[in-house]
Design an enzyme around this catalytic site. Structure first.
Site, PDB file in Angstrom:
ATOM      1  N   LYS A  78       0.846  -1.198   0.000  1.00 27.04           N
ATOM      2  CA  LYS A  78       0.000   0.000   0.000  1.00 27.04           C
ATOM      3  C   LYS A  78       0.881   1.248   0.000  1.00 27.04           C
ATOM      4  O   LYS A  78       2.043   1.229   0.419  1.00 27.04           O
ATOM      5  CB  LYS A  78      -0.961   0.014   1.186  1.00 27.04           C
TER       6      LYS A  78
ATOM      7  N   ASP B 249      -2.721  -1.809  10.550  1.00 32.23           N
ATOM      8  CA  ASP B 249      -2.869  -1.775   9.084  1.00 32.23           C
ATOM      9  C   ASP B 249      -3.482  -3.051   8.506  1.00 32.23           C
ATOM     10  O   ASP B 249      -3.849  -3.087   7.332  1.00 32.23           O
ATOM     11  CB  ASP B 249      -1.498  -1.580   8.405  1.00 32.23           C
TER      12      ASP B 249
END
Length: 285
Positions: free
Chosen positions: A8, A134
């Site tokens: 990401k 996350d």
């Protein structure tokens, strides 16, 4: 079973303050990209988890988030068989790209499928927060607004199609060290997260990049000037915007043209400023 664990980038990263529990309140726009590690998983009759990793410096026991994720589900559902996992790392380690979190997310998805546990994506995300802030996002993937400590997720419209150049210098920055060097009262500019959400919903890439920002950047660049050099090089060679991802030190550049991105990648490789140089696209779910 073969699964891709996608990296990401943070298109915008703002920190609102420190909470009483020691965590920080954040507002971030997260985006998955087509850069990934690979997990190969298969059942074995002998109970337990065996994990092998392609780099010897990465732990293959309970310290690894993949192992933790597999154990979490196998303990909860009292899985009697075992699992053998091979993790092939490509996403740089300690790079602000959620490589470890994404590996853990892929392990949750894999264990759920392999042993037919019947958990939904939402079920997996609820468990994922126990592994790391996350990890729920890495289960969800795509374009999302993250709030709280990163666990409150709102899917937003697909980001306009674009190309991403990743450049990681030969240094590592731990998230812990990044937070320790952060002086909240000295942050002068904050990214316009709400404006970015509107631009993404309006498919306006050019307006969105003008609002991008990462509050970690100035403190980390102060310690590691090579990050600024990589940013400048990308922007001099066609990036609409180049920025540090997460707590760094990886820099990514957003390009509206694939050829420009490839030319910038060639210049960056030649400069030797970055140890890892990778050109790719965003991943829209």
């Amino acid at each position: 079973m073969r699964l891709r664990a996608l990296a990401k980038i943070n298109l915008g990263l703002d920190i609102l303050g420190k909470r009483e529990d020691g965590y920080h309140e954040v507002r971030m726009i997260m985006q998955t990209i087509q850069m990934y590690d690979v997990l190969e998983m298969k059942k074995k009759k002998i109970p337990g988890i065996s994990l092998a990793v392609n780099y010897p410096f990465i732990p293959s026991d309970e310290r690894n988030l993949v192992y933790k994720a597999a154990k979490l589900l196998m303990d909860e559902f009292q899985v009697e068989e075992g699992v053998s996992i091979h993790l092939d790392k490509f996403i740089p380690v300690a790079a602000g790209m959620a490589g470890g979190s994404s590996d853990a997310a892929a392990a949750l998805v894999g264990i759920n499928r392999l042993f037919r546990l019947g958990l939904t994506e939402r079920d997996l995300m609820e468990r994922a927060v126990n592994i790391g802030a996350d990890v729920p996002y890495c289960v969800m993937r795509g374009t999302a607004l993250a709030e709280g400590i990163g666990e409150k997720l709102t899917r937003i419209a697909r980001m306009p199609q674009c190309y991403v150049l990743v450049g990681k210098p030969g240094i590592n920055v731990s998230t812990k060290a990044a937070y320790e060097s952060l002086k909240l009262d000295q942050i002068q500019t904050h990214p316009d997260i709400d404006g970015m959400v509107r631009d993404i919903e309006n498919s306006d890439l050019y307006s969105m990049v003008n609002k991008m920002g990462n509050v970690f950047e100035s403190g980390i660049i102060g310690k590691y000037p090579v990050i600024r050099e990589i940013k400048d090089l990308m922007e001099e060679h066609g990036a609409l915007k180049a920025m540090m991802s997460g707590s760094g030190p990886t820099v990514f550049g957003i390009f509206d043209d694939k050829k420009k991105m490839e030319e910038a990648a060639a210049v960056l490789r030649e400069s030797r400023l970055a140890k890892t140089v990778f050109g790719t696209e965003i991943f829209n779910k």
